[in-house]
Motif scaffolding. Structure first.
Motif, mmCIF file in Angstrom:
data_model
loop_
_atom_site.group_PDB
_atom_site.id
_atom_site.type_symbol
_atom_site.label_atom_id
_atom_site.label_comp_id
_atom_site.label_asym_id
_atom_site.label_seq_id
_atom_site.Cartn_x
_atom_site.Cartn_y
_atom_site.Cartn_z
ATOM 1 N N GLY A 119 73.801 -56.857 -32.499
ATOM 2 C CA GLY A 119 74.593 -57.915 -33.115
ATOM 3 C C GLY A 119 73.920 -58.643 -34.260
ATOM 4 N N GLY A 120 72.671 -58.298 -34.579
ATOM 5 C CA GLY A 120 71.971 -58.941 -35.680
ATOM 6 C C GLY A 120 72.371 -58.345 -37.024
ATOM 7 N N ARG A 121 72.205 -59.133 -38.081
ATOM 8 C CA ARG A 121 72.475 -58.633 -39.431
ATOM 9 C C ARG A 121 71.161 -58.231 -40.080
ATOM 10 N NH1 ARG A 121 73.043 -60.894 -44.691
ATOM 11 N NH2 ARG A 121 72.980 -63.052 -43.956
ATOM 12 N N VAL A 122 71.059 -56.985 -40.510
ATOM 13 C CA VAL A 122 69.821 -56.455 -41.082
ATOM 14 C C VAL A 122 70.120 -55.884 -42.468
ATOM 15 C CG1 VAL A 122 67.967 -54.766 -40.847
ATOM 16 C CG2 VAL A 122 68.878 -55.893 -38.808
ATOM 17 N N THR A 123 69.341 -56.330 -43.444
ATOM 18 C CA THR A 123 69.401 -55.798 -44.800
ATOM 19 C C THR A 123 68.103 -55.049 -45.061
ATOM 20 O OG1 THR A 123 70.751 -57.669 -45.536
ATOM 21 C CG2 THR A 123 69.644 -56.374 -47.245
ATOM 22 N N TYR A 125 56.781 -66.410 -34.172
ATOM 23 C CA TYR A 125 57.297 -67.765 -34.399
ATOM 24 C C TYR A 125 58.760 -67.856 -33.953
ATOM 25 C CZ TYR A 125 58.522 -72.071 -36.923
ATOM 26 O OH TYR A 125 58.955 -73.347 -37.247
ATOM 27 N N ALA A 126 59.550 -66.840 -34.312
ATOM 28 C CA ALA A 126 60.987 -66.873 -34.026
ATOM 29 C C ALA A 126 61.290 -66.819 -32.533
ATOM 30 C CB ALA A 126 61.679 -65.719 -34.741
ATOM 31 N N LYS A 127 60.347 -66.365 -31.726
ATOM 32 C CA LYS A 127 60.567 -66.344 -30.285
ATOM 33 C C LYS A 127 60.604 -67.748 -29.695
ATOM 34 C CE LYS A 127 58.095 -61.958 -29.821
ATOM 35 N NZ LYS A 127 56.890 -61.299 -29.258
ATOM 36 N N ASP A 128 59.928 -68.691 -30.354
ATOM 37 C CA ASP A 128 59.774 -70.035 -29.788
ATOM 38 C C ASP A 128 60.424 -71.137 -30.609
ATOM 39 O OD1 ASP A 128 58.203 -69.113 -27.616
ATOM 40 O OD2 ASP A 128 56.424 -69.087 -28.891
ATOM 41 N N HIS A 129 60.891 -70.815 -31.822
ATOM 42 C CA HIS A 129 61.414 -71.849 -32.717
ATOM 43 C C HIS A 129 62.638 -71.327 -33.468
ATOM 44 C CE1 HIS A 129 57.528 -73.905 -32.158
ATOM 45 N NE2 HIS A 129 56.981 -72.730 -32.375
ATOM 46 N N PRO A 130 63.573 -72.211 -33.804
ATOM 47 C CA PRO A 130 64.702 -71.787 -34.636
ATOM 48 C C PRO A 130 64.230 -71.380 -36.038
ATOM 49 C CG PRO A 130 65.106 -73.934 -33.601
ATOM 50 C CD PRO A 130 63.660 -73.627 -33.399
ATOM 51 N N VAL A 131 64.834 -70.343 -36.574
ATOM 52 C CA VAL A 131 64.542 -69.926 -37.947
ATOM 53 C C VAL A 131 65.861 -69.655 -38.660
ATOM 54 C CG1 VAL A 131 62.285 -68.962 -37.384
ATOM 55 C CG2 VAL A 131 64.286 -67.477 -37.358
ATOM 56 N N ALA A 132 65.865 -69.885 -39.979
ATOM 57 C CA ALA A 132 67.066 -69.639 -40.779
ATOM 58 C C ALA A 132 67.204 -68.157 -41.113
ATOM 59 C CB ALA A 132 67.022 -70.475 -42.056
ATOM 60 N N SER A 133 66.072 -67.477 -41.312
ATOM 61 C CA SER A 133 66.080 -66.039 -41.578
ATOM 62 C C SER A 133 64.672 -65.508 -41.423
ATOM 63 C CB SER A 133 66.602 -65.732 -42.995
ATOM 64 O OG SER A 133 65.646 -66.128 -43.981
ATOM 65 N N LEU A 134 64.571 -64.182 -41.283
ATOM 66 C CA LEU A 134 63.287 -63.494 -41.200
ATOM 67 C C LEU A 134 63.241 -62.398 -42.255
ATOM 68 C CD1 LEU A 134 62.945 -62.940 -37.334
ATOM 69 C CD2 LEU A 134 61.616 -64.531 -38.722
ATOM 70 N N THR A 135 62.175 -62.389 -43.049
ATOM 71 C CA THR A 135 61.961 -61.302 -44.001
ATOM 72 C C THR A 135 60.671 -60.591 -43.642
ATOM 73 O OG1 THR A 135 63.162 -62.367 -45.816
ATOM 74 C CG2 THR A 135 61.508 -60.710 -46.411
ATOM 75 N N PHE A 136 60.786 -59.301 -43.355
ATOM 76 C CA PHE A 136 59.631 -58.466 -43.044
ATOM 77 C C PHE A 136 59.252 -57.690 -44.304
ATOM 78 C CE2 PHE A 136 61.786 -58.911 -38.888
ATOM 79 C CZ PHE A 136 60.738 -59.443 -38.148
ATOM 80 N N LEU A 137 58.075 -57.968 -44.830
ATOM 81 C CA LEU A 137 57.582 -57.371 -46.062
ATOM 82 C C LEU A 137 56.478 -56.377 -45.714
ATOM 83 C CD1 LEU A 137 56.956 -57.155 -49.113
ATOM 84 C CD2 LEU A 137 55.895 -59.421 -48.978
ATOM 85 N N PRO A 177 69.959 -67.138 -30.675
ATOM 86 C CA PRO A 177 70.738 -66.353 -31.632
ATOM 87 C C PRO A 177 69.844 -65.470 -32.508
ATOM 88 C CG PRO A 177 70.507 -68.598 -32.408
ATOM 89 C CD PRO A 177 69.911 -68.574 -31.026
ATOM 90 N N LYS A 178 70.466 -64.538 -33.194
ATOM 91 C CA LYS A 178 69.737 -63.594 -34.032
ATOM 92 C C LYS A 178 69.828 -64.026 -35.497
ATOM 93 C CE LYS A 178 69.996 -59.449 -31.171
ATOM 94 N NZ LYS A 178 70.118 -60.223 -29.922
ATOM 95 N N PRO A 179 68.714 -64.456 -36.073
ATOM 96 C CA PRO A 179 68.752 -64.795 -37.492
ATOM 97 C C PRO A 179 68.931 -63.550 -38.342
ATOM 98 C CG PRO A 179 66.489 -64.808 -36.704
ATOM 99 C CD PRO A 179 67.362 -64.613 -35.495
ATOM 100 N N PRO A 180 69.499 -63.681 -39.536
ATOM 101 C CA PRO A 180 69.580 -62.527 -40.425
ATOM 102 C C PRO A 180 68.184 -62.031 -40.804
ATOM 103 C CG PRO A 180 70.406 -64.513 -41.502
ATOM 104 C CD PRO A 180 70.126 -64.873 -40.093
ATOM 105 N N VAL A 181 68.063 -60.723 -40.948
ATOM 106 C CA VAL A 181 66.772 -60.082 -41.205
ATOM 107 C C VAL A 181 66.842 -59.278 -42.497
ATOM 108 C CG1 VAL A 181 65.241 -58.217 -40.421
ATOM 109 C CG2 VAL A 181 65.981 -59.978 -38.807
ATOM 110 N N LEU A 182 65.787 -59.408 -43.306
ATOM 111 C CA LEU A 182 65.586 -58.542 -44.471
ATOM 112 C C LEU A 182 64.300 -57.767 -44.253
ATOM 113 C CD1 LEU A 182 66.040 -57.612 -47.448
ATOM 114 C CD2 LEU A 182 64.741 -59.656 -48.138
ATOM 115 N N TRP A 183 64.376 -56.447 -44.459
ATOM 116 C CA TRP A 183 63.178 -55.608 -44.416
ATOM 117 C C TRP A 183 63.009 -54.961 -45.776
ATOM 118 C CZ3 TRP A 183 63.126 -50.015 -42.218
ATOM 119 C CH2 TRP A 183 61.847 -49.462 -42.362
#
Length: 349
Positions: A315-319, A115-127, A254-260
Motif C-alpha cells: 500500500g505504500g507509494r514508491v517512486t 528513524y521512521a520506525k519510531d517517529h512520523p516522517v513526511a517522506s523517505l528518500t533512499f539515495l 502509516p506508510k510515507p511516500p518513498v523515493l529511491w
C-alpha cells in the motif's frame, strides 16, 4: 569555513551529543533533513542546499563519527539506531515538531528507515542506500552465509585505507588515499569534481573518527572464510547484516511516500560490488574462497528493489529513478537532474 551563499553552519547541543550541521532556507520552513553516508559529512550536500533552501528548511548534519560533530563512539549492536536517535535529538533541540522529509545516502538510508520506525516522517528518500539486509555476508534472501556473518563488519575494511585516513593523507599518491578512493568509488568514472571542491570534500572525510569506536570499528576472528566477523563498535559493524536491517520498512503504518534514486554505475551498492567478499573471493583477490554456493556475491540492488516492491504491494507509494552512468553519488555527479527529481517528489509527497 567558507560556505556557499545561503548556507549556514551551526553547532547544536542535543541531549545525546554536540552536533555540527549545515542549514539553508527559512527557519519556519518545511523541514528537509539530509543524512550523509559512510566516510562523508553533511558538506557532501552543500552544493544542493541553496536551491533546496528556496522552498525548505534544509538541515545537513555531520553524523556521529564524522565531520565536526562531537566524536562519540557508535554502538554497532543497534545498527544505525544511534544515527536515528541523534537525528531525533537534533530536531528536538532545534524545536522542530513537524514531521520531516528525510534523505539518506548510502549508510544514511538505513538511518532514515530506523528513524521512521519510531517517529512520523513526511517522506523517505533512499539515495543509493545500503541493502535492506546490511552490507556483506548474506545471500539473496538476506540470510547470513555463516552463523557469525563472516565477511562483514570492521574487519572488512582495507587496512591501507584505514592507515591513510588515520595519517590524514590528502594526497593522490596511492590508490588507497581517500582522494583516489573518492574518485574511484563515489562518482561516475567519467566525472571529476572541480579541484577546489574535491579539496573541500577530502578535508571533510579526513575529519573521520578513525579506530574501533568509529571507522572501521572493531572485529572478531572467525573460523569461517575470510576469517573475520563483526565486532560491536564502529560504523562498518553497524552496517553488518548482524545488526543492520531495514527490510521491515514494509511494516510501517502509516506508510510515507518513498523515493529511491540509484546510480547505474554504482560500485559500492551493487549486485556485484568489488568491495563484497563474494566478488573478491571469486576474482582471486582474497585467497581461499569456498565457492559460489558457500559464499555468493550479495545482490544488493535486487534486494532493495524487492523490499520496495513489497512496500508498494503493501500500500505504500514508491517512486524509482535510476541515473544511467552515475556512480554511488548521483546527487553529485548528476546534481541538477537529481535535485529536480527530489523536488518533484517532495512537492507530490
Amino acid at each position: 569555513m567558507t560556505l556557499l551563499p545561503g548556507v549556514r553552519s551551526a553547532t547544536v547541543d542535543t541531549d545525546r551529543l554536540r552536533m555540527h550541521l549545515l542549514a539553508a532556507g527559512p527557519e519556519d520552513g518545511e523541514p528537509l533533513v539530509l543524512l550523509h553516508g559512510n566516510l562523508s559529512t553533511g558538506r557532501f550536500y552543500e552544493h544542493l542546499m541553496p536551491t533546496l533552501g528556496e522552498r525548505y528548511r534544509v538541515l545537513a548534519p555531520d553524523m556521529r563519527g564524522f565531520g565536526d560533530t562531537e566524536p562519540k563512539a557508535l554502538d554497532a549492536t543497534r545498527g544505525l539506531g544511534d544515527w536515528a536517535d541523534d537525528t531525533a535529538a537534533l530536531l528536538h533541540a532545534l524545536g522542530i515538531e513537524r514531521a520531516p522529509h528525510l534523505v539518506g545516502w548510502s549508510t544514511g538510508g538505513a538511518a532514515v528507515a530506523a528513524y521512521a520506525k519510531d517517529h512520523p516522517v513526511a517522506s523517505l528518500t533512499f539515495l543509493d542506500p545500503v541493502s535492506p539486509y546490511g552490507y556483506g555476508g548474506v545471500r539473496a534472501d538476506g540470510t547470513p552465509v555463516t552463523p557469525d556473518v563472516a565477511g562483514s563488519g570492521g574487519g572488512s575494511a582495507n587496512p591501507e585505507v584505514v592507515a591513510r585516513l588515520a595519517a590524514k593523507d590528502a594526497s593522490d599518491e596511492s590508490p588507497f588515499s581517500i582522494r583516489n578512493v573518492m574518485r574511484a568509488l563515489y562518482w561516475s568514472p567519467t566525472y571529476r569534481l572541480p579541484p577546489e571542491r574535491e579539496d573541500v570534500l577530502v578535508a571533510e572525510v579526513l575529519k573521520t573518527l578513525v579506530g574501533d569506536d568509529g571507522y572501521p570499528g572493531d572485529h572478531a576472528p572467525s573460523p569461517h572464510w575470510p576469517g573475520v566477523a563483526p565486532g560491536t563498535r564502529g560504523i562498518l559493524n553497524a552496517l553488518s547484516p548482524k545488526y543492520c536491517r531495514w527490510a521491515d520498512v514494509v511494516d510501517l503504518d502509516p506508510k510515507p511516500p518513498v523515493l529511491w534514486t540509484h546510480g547505474s554505475a554504482d560500485l559500492v551498492v551493487a549486485d556485484a560490488s568489488p568491495l563484497d567478499f563474494g566478488v573478491l573471493g571469486a576474482s582471486g583477490a582474497v585467497p581461499g574462497w569456498p565457492g559460489e554456493e558457500a559464499f555468493p556475491a550479495q545482490p544488493m540492488v535486487a534486494q532493495i528493489r524487492e523490499v520496495l516492491d513489497a512496500y508498494a504491494a503493501a500500500g505504500g507509494r514508491v517512486t524509482v529513478e535510476m541515473f544511467e552512468g552515475s556512480g554511488h553519488g548521483p546527487h553529485v555527479d548528476a546534481a541538477h537532474r537529481w535535485t529536480e527529481v527530489l523536488l518533484a517528489f517532495l512537492v507530490s509527497a
